[in-house]
Design a protein around this motif. Structure first.
Motif, PDB file in Angstrom:
ATOM      1  N   GLY A  51      51.728-113.558  57.082  1.00 40.36           N
ATOM      2  CA  GLY A  51      51.299-112.185  57.308  1.00 40.36           C
ATOM      3  C   GLY A  51      52.412-111.179  57.041  1.00 40.36           C
ATOM      4  N   LEU A  68      54.736-111.536  54.793  1.00 38.09           N
ATOM      5  CA  LEU A  68      55.114-111.547  53.373  1.00 38.09           C
ATOM      6  C   LEU A  68      53.997-111.143  52.426  1.00 38.09           C
ATOM      7  CD1 LEU A  68      57.056-114.952  53.342  1.00 38.09           C
ATOM      8  CD2 LEU A  68      58.064-112.671  53.054  1.00 38.09           C
ATOM      9  N   ILE A  69      52.742-111.430  52.827  1.00 34.19           N
ATOM     10  CA  ILE A  69      51.624-111.330  51.889  1.00 34.19           C
ATOM     11  C   ILE A  69      50.611-110.299  52.378  1.00 34.19           C
ATOM     12  CG2 ILE A  69      49.687-112.664  50.911  1.00 34.19           C
ATOM     13  CD1 ILE A  69      51.582-115.174  51.348  1.00 34.19           C
ATOM     14  N   SER A  70      50.037-109.560  51.422  1.00 37.91           N
ATOM     15  CA  SER A  70      49.012-108.565  51.783  1.00 37.91           C
ATOM     16  C   SER A  70      47.662-109.253  51.927  1.00 37.91           C
ATOM     17  CB  SER A  70      48.858-107.523  50.675  1.00 37.91           C
ATOM     18  OG  SER A  70      50.078-107.147  50.161  1.00 37.91           O
ATOM     19  N   PRO A  71      46.787-108.715  52.779  1.00 37.89           N
ATOM     20  CA  PRO A  71      45.408-109.227  52.797  1.00 37.89           C
ATOM     21  C   PRO A  71      44.705-108.845  51.494  1.00 37.89           C
ATOM     22  CG  PRO A  71      45.659-107.368  54.324  1.00 37.89           C
ATOM     23  CD  PRO A  71      47.013-107.643  53.759  1.00 37.89           C
ATOM     24  N   PRO A 101      41.479-107.518  49.000  1.00 30.99           N
ATOM     25  CA  PRO A 101      40.428-106.499  49.115  1.00 30.99           C
ATOM     26  C   PRO A 101      39.120-107.089  49.635  1.00 30.99           C
ATOM     27  CG  PRO A 101      41.490-106.404  46.955  1.00 30.99           C
ATOM     28  CD  PRO A 101      41.998-107.631  47.627  1.00 30.99           C
ATOM     29  N   SER A 102      38.910-108.394  49.406  1.00 26.64           N
ATOM     30  CA  SER A 102      37.661-109.011  49.863  1.00 26.64           C
ATOM     31  C   SER A 102      37.737-109.437  51.320  1.00 26.64           C
ATOM     32  CB  SER A 102      37.336-110.228  48.989  1.00 26.64           C
ATOM     33  OG  SER A 102      38.300-111.243  49.210  1.00 26.64           O
ATOM     34  N   MET A 161      40.264-111.483  52.680  1.00 20.51           N
ATOM     35  CA  MET A 161      41.012-112.725  52.973  1.00 20.51           C
ATOM     36  C   MET A 161      42.311-112.372  53.691  1.00 20.51           C
ATOM     37  SD  MET A 161      40.694-114.877  49.441  1.00 20.51           S
ATOM     38  CE  MET A 161      41.383-116.429  49.999  1.00 20.51           C
ATOM     39  N   PRO A 213      46.231-112.997  54.863  1.00 19.12           N
ATOM     40  CA  PRO A 213      47.377-113.493  54.080  1.00 19.12           C
ATOM     41  C   PRO A 213      47.483-115.019  54.066  1.00 19.12           C
ATOM     42  CG  PRO A 213      48.036-111.576  55.340  1.00 19.12           C
ATOM     43  CD  PRO A 213      46.623-111.879  55.752  1.00 19.12           C
ATOM     44  N   ARG A 216      45.018-116.606  51.722  1.00 16.85           N
ATOM     45  CA  ARG A 216      45.388-116.477  50.309  1.00 16.85           C
ATOM     46  C   ARG A 216      46.433-117.532  49.941  1.00 16.85           C
ATOM     47  NH1 ARG A 216      46.162-110.329  48.523  1.00 16.85           N
ATOM     48  NH2 ARG A 216      44.934-111.014  46.744  1.00 16.85           N
ATOM     49  N   LEU A 217      47.379-117.756  50.837  1.00 18.27           N
ATOM     50  CA  LEU A 217      48.387-118.800  50.588  1.00 18.27           C
ATOM     51  C   LEU A 217      47.736-120.189  50.599  1.00 18.27           C
ATOM     52  CD1 LEU A 217      51.372-119.352  50.097  1.00 18.27           C
ATOM     53  CD2 LEU A 217      51.767-119.215  52.560  1.00 18.27           C
ATOM     54  N   VAL A 241      44.975-121.034  49.391  1.00 20.74           N
ATOM     55  CA  VAL A 241      44.404-121.334  48.066  1.00 20.74           C
ATOM     56  C   VAL A 241      45.404-122.182  47.264  1.00 20.74           C
ATOM     57  CG1 VAL A 241      43.585-120.350  45.869  1.00 20.74           C
ATOM     58  CG2 VAL A 241      43.001-119.231  48.044  1.00 20.74           C
TER      59      VAL A 241
END
Lengths: 275, 180
Positions: free
Chosen positions: A34, A36-39, A41-42, A44, A46, A49-50, A52
């Motif tokens: 959270g 490091l990574i943005s959520p 637009p759909s 998901m 953070p 997304r990682l 995946v």
């Protein structure tokens, strides 16, 4: 973000992606993701997304190694059981090179220490056989050996000859005829668990690029192993006779036939008389 | 890793990658091209869009670009940017090859699978990329769930047809056409 930060980010992501843990089940990893990574637009989160990348890592590697060990897969009870074994293996031995073909390089040694399969000699033989096929497939090529060299060489030069074997050649001394099992599986035939039988195999890629497993008699196997070490032919014959407690003359009688088989099969890369 | 992990698009990352591309080109002594990967996450630290990162990278490192049109589409969907604006911002003279491929809809994201037909939206983006970059070697990537040769061949024929349609000279520049 400096070079050090970039390195730390790469280490974090690659460790998480190769990890066995579902990221969302680990509060610390979820919090780090959270930060490091943005959520998306759909919607998901953070860590999703990682995830995946983690899911794809395991799918890709397990799919790849699935194809590399067909004999072992059958011995351990089929694809589902093999997936369990391969997952444990990849956790213990993450990939070390860029080459997916090398993914299973440590599986035979991992299996030997595995609590469930390490004590099954058939599984250990199957792993070694399957990996020998992988190595033979990827070994470097070399120009075909000219058999006229054999005919044009004076008899007294042969004891000093060094025989270079083709780079694809793998020599396996096993306790089961697992090559027959592999061939039957490949043909889709009904198979049974084979009984123990001392088996000496030459695995190689033939001149037409087909992979072969050829059973050879123990004496020929001994000789090939010694020749592979760079020992001159005369010395190698004497060593093979000593090891196998056979008469050196017996090797002499059989050598002509063996050389015919070895040259026809593309096992010999070159014969050198350079001392 | 056998995977294409995303980078944070920052000036510092740019310096890092430019230096390495120059080093690789120097060692190899042959032209070198970088491909835009499909991605499924974005870093909070990023300060520039991917297309700006690639444009500056290719200029400063003097390298080529391999424009994967399907990857642009997938990433645009996953990150909510305009795929057409991305194509329009890519330096066309740096693009040495293009890729098109199929992808899968996983509900909350698109996954680059190389396992299906190229989607209509990607062909449309490919048209736009051809108009921007001109005639460019193109590869149809289909290496998962590989279909019959006829299906693969038809996909390649579709790519050729799109290329011919986009790059055909306008009627006034081909008066011979009416004679055919």
């Amino acid at each position: 973000m400096g070079e050090r930060d970039l390195g730390e980010l790469q280490r974090f992501v690659s460790d998480v992606v190769r990890g066995a843990t579902l990221i969302g089940s680990d509060a610390a990893l979820t919090a780090q993701a959270g930060a490091l990574i943005s959520p998306s637009p759909s919607g998901m989160a953070p860590h999703e997304r990682l995830e995946v990348y983690r899911e794809q890592f395991w799918l890709r590697h397990l799919n790849s190694i699935d194809e590399d060990f067909p004999t072992l897969t059958w011995v351990v009870g089929g694809p589902v059981a093999f997936r369990g074994l391969a997952t444990g293996y990849l956790r213990a031995c993450p990939p070390r090179t860029w080459d997916l073909q090398r993914l299973g390089i440590d599986l035979p040694s991992y299996l030997a220490g595995d609590a469930r399969w390490g004590h099954d000699p058939l599984a250990r033989d199957a792993a070694r056989l399957d990996w020998a096929f992988m190595e033979a497939f990827d070994a470097p090529d070399s120009p075909p050996f000219d058999p006229r060299v054999l005919a044009s060489t004076p008899e007294d030069a042969w004891p000093g000859a060094r025989i270079d074997l083709h780079a694809s050649l793998r020599l396996l001394s096993l306790g089961h005829p697992v090559h027959d099992l592999r061939e039957a599986l490949s043909a889709g035939a009904a198979v049974e668990r084979p009984g123990a039988a001392s088996t000496h195999l030459v695995i190689h890629r033939d001149p037409a690029c087909f992979l072969r497993a050829v059973a050879v008699e123990p004496l020929a196997f001994e000789l090939l192993e010694t020749l592979r070490g760079g020992v001159p032919l005369g010395e190698a014959c004497e060593a093979a006779a000593r090891t196998s407690q056979r008469d050196p003359l017996e090797i002499g009688d059989k050598l002509g036939g063996w050389f015919q088989q070895w040259t026809a099969g593309g096992w010999i890369r070159a014969v050198r008389f350079d001392g | 890793m056998h995977d294409l992990l995303p980078l944070p698009f920052t000036k510092a990352t740019l310096e890092h990658v430019v230096e390495r591309v120059k080093r690789v080109q120097g060692e190899l002594g042959v032209p070198f091209a970088l491909e835009n990967a499909s991605s499924y996450l974005e870093y909070r630290q990023s300060t520039m869009p991917e297309h700006a990162f690639l444009a500056e990278l290719s200029e400063r490192a003097d390298c080529g670009l391999l424009l994967d049109v399907n990857n642009v589409y997938v990433s645009a969907h996953n990150h909510g940017f305009d795929a057409r604006a991305y194509i329009d911002a890519i330096p066309g003279d740096r693009v040495v090859q293009m890729h098109v491929a199929g992808h899968a809809d996983r509900g909350t994201y698109l996954l680059d699978t190389h396992g299906d037909h190229v989607k209509a939206e990607v062909w449309e983006l490919y048209r736009r990329a051809l108009r921007r970059c001109g005639p460019t070697s193109t590869l149809v990537e289909w290496d998962e769930d590989i279909p019959a040769w006829e299906v693969l061949s038809a996909e390649a024929a579709e790519a050729r047809a799109v290329r011919d349609e986009v790059l055909a000279p306008p009627p006034e520049e081909r008066p011979w056409a009416s004679a055919i």
